[in-house]
Design an enzyme around this catalytic site. Structure first.
Site, PDB file in Angstrom:
ATOM      1  N   PRO A 179      54.951  56.556  26.632  1.00 43.28           N
ATOM      2  CA  PRO A 179      56.001  57.356  27.281  1.00 43.28           C
ATOM      3  C   PRO A 179      56.850  56.505  28.220  1.00 43.28           C
ATOM      4  O   PRO A 179      56.343  55.626  28.927  1.00 43.28           O
ATOM      5  CB  PRO A 179      55.210  58.419  28.063  1.00 43.28           C
ATOM      6  CG  PRO A 179      53.875  58.477  27.409  1.00 43.28           C
ATOM      7  CD  PRO A 179      53.604  57.095  26.903  1.00 43.28           C
ATOM      8  N   GLY A 180      58.140  56.772  28.213  1.00 46.21           N
ATOM      9  CA  GLY A 180      59.052  56.107  29.129  1.00 46.21           C
ATOM     10  C   GLY A 180      59.570  54.768  28.685  1.00 46.21           C
ATOM     11  O   GLY A 180      60.233  54.079  29.460  1.00 46.21           O
ATOM     12  N   THR A 181      59.302  54.356  27.438  1.00 45.03           N
ATOM     13  CA  THR A 181      59.737  53.033  26.982  1.00 45.03           C
ATOM     14  C   THR A 181      61.139  53.033  26.385  1.00 45.03           C
ATOM     15  O   THR A 181      61.647  51.970  26.046  1.00 45.03           O
ATOM     16  CB  THR A 181      58.747  52.479  25.950  1.00 45.03           C
ATOM     17  OG1 THR A 181      58.532  53.463  24.921  1.00 45.03           O
ATOM     18  CG2 THR A 181      57.413  52.151  26.604  1.00 45.03           C
ATOM     19  N   GLY A 182      61.754  54.200  26.228  1.00 46.34           N
ATOM     20  CA  GLY A 182      63.153  54.237  25.798  1.00 46.34           C
ATOM     21  C   GLY A 182      63.364  54.674  24.369  1.00 46.34           C
ATOM     22  O   GLY A 182      64.371  54.304  23.765  1.00 46.34           O
ATOM     23  N   LYS A 183      62.456  55.477  23.789  1.00 44.92           N
ATOM     24  CA  LYS A 183      62.629  55.922  22.403  1.00 44.92           C
ATOM     25  C   LYS A 183      63.817  56.874  22.280  1.00 44.92           C
ATOM     26  O   LYS A 183      64.676  56.707  21.409  1.00 44.92           O
ATOM     27  CB  LYS A 183      61.343  56.596  21.930  1.00 44.92           C
ATOM     28  CG  LYS A 183      60.122  55.692  21.942  1.00 44.92           C
ATOM     29  CD  LYS A 183      58.908  56.392  21.399  1.00 44.92           C
ATOM     30  CE  LYS A 183      58.442  57.505  22.315  1.00 44.92           C
ATOM     31  NZ  LYS A 183      57.973  57.021  23.618  1.00 44.92           N
ATOM     32  N   THR A 184      63.886  57.857  23.153  1.00 43.40           N
ATOM     33  CA  THR A 184      65.011  58.801  23.115  1.00 43.40           C
ATOM     34  C   THR A 184      66.308  58.112  23.503  1.00 43.40           C
ATOM     35  O   THR A 184      67.377  58.408  22.944  1.00 43.40           O
ATOM     36  CB  THR A 184      64.718  59.983  24.048  1.00 43.40           C
ATOM     37  OG1 THR A 184      63.459  60.566  23.695  1.00 43.40           O
ATOM     38  CG2 THR A 184      65.804  61.044  23.925  1.00 43.40           C
TER      39      THR A 184
ATOM     40  N   HIS B 157      37.656  42.629  49.886  1.00 43.87           N
ATOM     41  CA  HIS B 157      38.421  42.511  48.632  1.00 43.87           C
ATOM     42  C   HIS B 157      39.297  41.260  48.646  1.00 43.87           C
ATOM     43  O   HIS B 157      39.323  40.481  47.681  1.00 43.87           O
ATOM     44  CB  HIS B 157      39.311  43.748  48.448  1.00 43.87           C
ATOM     45  CG  HIS B 157      38.586  44.944  47.924  1.00 43.87           C
ATOM     46  ND1 HIS B 157      37.853  44.932  46.769  1.00 43.87           N
ATOM     47  CD2 HIS B 157      38.497  46.211  48.424  1.00 43.87           C
ATOM     48  CE1 HIS B 157      37.338  46.137  46.565  1.00 43.87           C
ATOM     49  NE2 HIS B 157      37.716  46.932  47.555  1.00 43.87           N
TER      50      HIS B 157
ATOM     51  N   ASP C 280      36.098  51.580  43.197  1.00 46.04           N
ATOM     52  CA  ASP C 280      35.768  50.218  42.776  1.00 46.04           C
ATOM     53  C   ASP C 280      34.606  50.215  41.786  1.00 46.04           C
ATOM     54  O   ASP C 280      34.612  49.484  40.797  1.00 46.04           O
ATOM     55  CB  ASP C 280      35.405  49.369  43.993  1.00 46.04           C
ATOM     56  CG  ASP C 280      36.512  49.357  45.029  1.00 46.04           C
ATOM     57  OD1 ASP C 280      37.683  49.481  44.619  1.00 46.04           O
ATOM     58  OD2 ASP C 280      36.206  49.237  46.226  1.00 46.04           O
TER      59      ASP C 280
ATOM     60  N   GLU D 244      38.682  46.186  53.054  1.00 42.87           N
ATOM     61  CA  GLU D 244      39.848  45.515  52.467  1.00 42.87           C
ATOM     62  C   GLU D 244      39.784  44.008  52.678  1.00 42.87           C
ATOM     63  O   GLU D 244      40.236  43.235  51.829  1.00 42.87           O
ATOM     64  CB  GLU D 244      41.135  46.086  53.059  1.00 42.87           C
ATOM     65  CG  GLU D 244      41.321  47.574  52.816  1.00 42.87           C
ATOM     66  CD  GLU D 244      41.271  47.938  51.349  1.00 42.87           C
ATOM     67  OE1 GLU D 244      41.686  47.112  50.503  1.00 42.87           O
ATOM     68  OE2 GLU D 244      40.792  49.043  51.025  1.00 42.87           O
TER      69      GLU D 244
END
Length: 666
Positions: free
Chosen positions: A223-228, A446, A519, A443
């Protein structure tokens, strides 16, 4: 007019709109109302409070002079010499009352009435007048039924008479035209579909060598990769009619409607051939047949069968090209995917580094960017984002700049928008000193472990103890390049970095908290993939992870385990071994660098946010040598004063969200 000009001038046939016919309808209702009023006054019998009298009584009243405005009218309804007398009669109280008398009036009496001077003679009505008066009520009733029912059904676009009509819309070229220059990040897909446009513009070029135009193109991608968007670009480039419809428009509760709409859609396409028909989200109608456990999917299967026959059956003609888009090609029917129906599948993947920069430049054309904005840096810091997410990122930056009353979008706005889109917006949650200390050490663990084991491909970008999204703190990483392959060494380093937060809590605080839940889930998922899918364990290169993805109902009713129970025990043991070894590795690193851990945690408590190079300085020199510059943008809105807390017990009791590093590698 030439043929291309005729095609450009074509517009989709649409039903009449209520606004267009509103004056006409109003005029018709006014005519009907006027006819009713005229009928009412033309028929004296409809007048209320009329006194019936005989002809003799009328003669007596006329002789007494109590009648005024009398009318004598011959009427053939009662036979020859039948006369109707109407007028006003003055009663004993002096009020005028309408009267009516009907009968045969002798000639002598008729002359007496005329001599009184109170009566006027009206000629008798003809036959046509009587017919009109008799039929007018029926005409009015029929007209009302027509305009209230029949006309409403014909005007309704979704009326019962239009269920089988196609809902495909023809796009016009003069509105929001999009070309291939507006599409970036998918050069290979553009080349694939550009051949269709070239074939439609110059078919002889391909026909000379025996080439045949594809009947269908299926665009597949996340979704959102530019097919339409790519389909809109085809519509803007091709000089042929372009119809667009959604796959859900074929689905209806009435049996046979979807198949009828498919046939009508192709009929419209043949009338405008050559033309393009774009079906968005075709998986809504093209799912695999036989997937239903009951009979509720018969209508969808009939629609799919009609689509299969129209695309490649006995009665097919050239000139209608189908372009479809979906992000679920695995659920489509095999008969729909074969050559002759969808001859070509175009895969549109997530953009790479160069593609992201091109997409950002396309969307930044209309944005006033400041000189310090480097879209190449933004592209490098947004791995895994689709074209729609990149457009949303720039839009969020523009909104932030507008809310701060800026005339241009600077790098600080885009950086904050990127962190908001990827990691969530900052939330100033009230935490006491103990909670801040736990999050700071988590943090810091990490960041230190990741900086110690990093091979230079996944450096630490930023460490913060400010809550973002669902986490109390975040350790963000920006890879140097797009990671297409993960080696075993890099995956083990990622696992050590993920377990660094829990190890830091145990080393520095002497206790463990629920903040490492995210995590642990992510580390377990990576270890399971290493054992079951990637063959990175002593069990060998054997695939043990089949049927682990989401089940598609109809293709597999139940999951099958393709290994024995003893193998399952070995898989669990290997997952535990990998995670435990990396946890011990992270704890050993933090014990050796305990001073750097304490220094980094105290620096986070003081500054709340540190950059990645500060972590490297602490690891190498034991202190921060570069001044910490706090990039605090202007407030988005005026700060509101908070009421002081009278009692700490008023703080809502809730389980703290996971303090997992939002930027941890997947």
């Amino acid at each position: 007019m030439s043929e291309p000009e005729k095609r450009k001038s074509r517009t989709p046939l649409k039903g009449p709109t209520p606004d267009k016919f509103q004056p006409r309808v109003l005029l018709i209702w006014m005519v009907i109302f006027a006819a009713i009023v005229a009928l009412w006054f033309m028929n004296p019998a409809n007048t209320a409070n009329v006194r019936e009298m005989s002809v003799t009584e009328v003669l007596q009243a006329a002789g007494q002079g109590t009648i005024s405005n009398g009318v004598i009218k011959s009427d053939g309804s009662g036979g020859k010499d039948w006369t109707v007398i109407t007028g006003k009669l003055r009663g004993e109280d002096g009020n005028l009352v309408d009267f009516r008398a009907a009968g045969r009036v002798p000639d002598a009496s008729f002359r007496e009435l005329q001599e009184t001077g109170a009566f006027k003679e009206r000629p008798a009505g003809n036959v046509w007048q009587q017919v009109i008066i008799g039929l007018l009520p029926f005409v009015i009733i029929i007209g009302l039924l027509y305009f209230l029912f029949v006309r409403q059904i014909r005007m309704a676009g979704r009326g019962a008479l239009n269920f089988g009509k196609s809902r495909a819309k023809m796009l016009t070229r003069d509105r929001d035209r999009i070309t291939f220059s507006d599409v970036a990040g998918c050069d290979e897909a553009k080349e694939e579909v550009h051949e269709i446009v070239d074939f439609l513009k110059d078919p002889k070029k391909f026909q000379k060598v025996g080439g045949r135009i594809p009947k269908g193109i299926l665009m597949v991608g996340p979704p959102g990769t530019g097919k339409t968007l790519l389909a809109k670009a085809i519509a803007g480039e091709a000089d042929v009619p372009f119809f667009t419809i959604s796959g859900s428009d074929f689905v209806e509760m009435f049996v046979g409607v979807g198949a009828s709409r498919v046939r009508d859609m192709f009929e419209q396409g043949r009338k405008n051939a050559p033309c393009l028909i774009f079906i968005d989200e075709i998986d809504a109608v093209g799912r695999q047949r036989g997937a239903g456990l009951g009979g509720g999917n018969d209508e969808r299967e009939q629609t799919l069968n009609s689509l299969l026959v129209e695309m490649d059956g006995f009665d097919t003609t050239e000139g209608v090209i189908i372009i479809a888009a979906t992000n679920r090609p695995d659920v489509l029917d095999n008969a729909l995917l074969r050559p002759g129906r969808f001859d070509r599948q175009v895969y549109i993947d997530l953009p790479d580094l160069v593609g992201r920069e091109q997409i950002l430049r396309v969307h930044a054309r209309k944005l006033p960017l400041s000189e310090d904005v480097d879209l190449a840096v933004v592209a490098r810091g947004t791995p895994g984002l689709s074209g729609a997410e990149l457009a949303n990122l720039l839009n969020e930056g523009a909104l932030m700049a507008a809310r701060r009353n800026k005339k241009k979008i600077d790098m600080l706005d885009i950086e904050e928008a990127r962190e908001k889109v990827q990691f969530g917006r900052e939330r100033r949650r009230i935490m006491d000193d103990e909670d801040k200390k736990i999050v700071a050490y988590h943090e810091a663990g990490h960041a230190l472990v990741q900086a110690a084991v990093d091979d230079g491909q996944l450096p630490v970008h930023k460490v913060t103890i400010i809550p973002r999204g669902g986490s109390l703190g975040s350790t963000m990483f920006i890879p140097k390049k797009d990671m297409l392959n993960y080696g075993k060494r890099r995956l083990l380093n990622n696992l050590a970095g993920l377990m660094g937060g829990r190890a830091a809590e145990e080393v520095a605080i002497g206790d463990i908290t629920s903040g490492a839940s995210g995590d642990i889930k992510q580390a377990t998922k990576i270890a399971r993939h290493m054992v079951c899918d990637w063959g990175m364990s002593p069990l060998g290169p054997v695939a043990l992870g089949e049927n682990q993805e989401t089940l598609f109902l109809g293709r597999e009713i139940s999951r099958s385990q393709n290994y024995s129970e003893s193998t399952a025990v070995k898989i669990d043991a290997e997952i535990h071994r990998i995670v435990d070894e990396q946890y011990d590795r992270a704890r050993k690193i933090l014990q050796e660098k305990r001073a750097a851990l304490d220094y980094l945690a105290s620096a986070l408590l003081e500054h709340e946010t540190l950059d990645g190079h500060h972590v490297v300085e602490i690891l190498e020199f034991g202190e921060i040598r570069t001044p910490v510059t706090k990039k605090t943008p202007p407030p988005l809105e005026p700060a509101k004063a908070r009421a002081p807390r009278d009692d700490a017990s008023k703080k809502p009791k809730e389980v703290p969200p996971s303090a997992e590093p939002s930027g941890a590698p997947a």
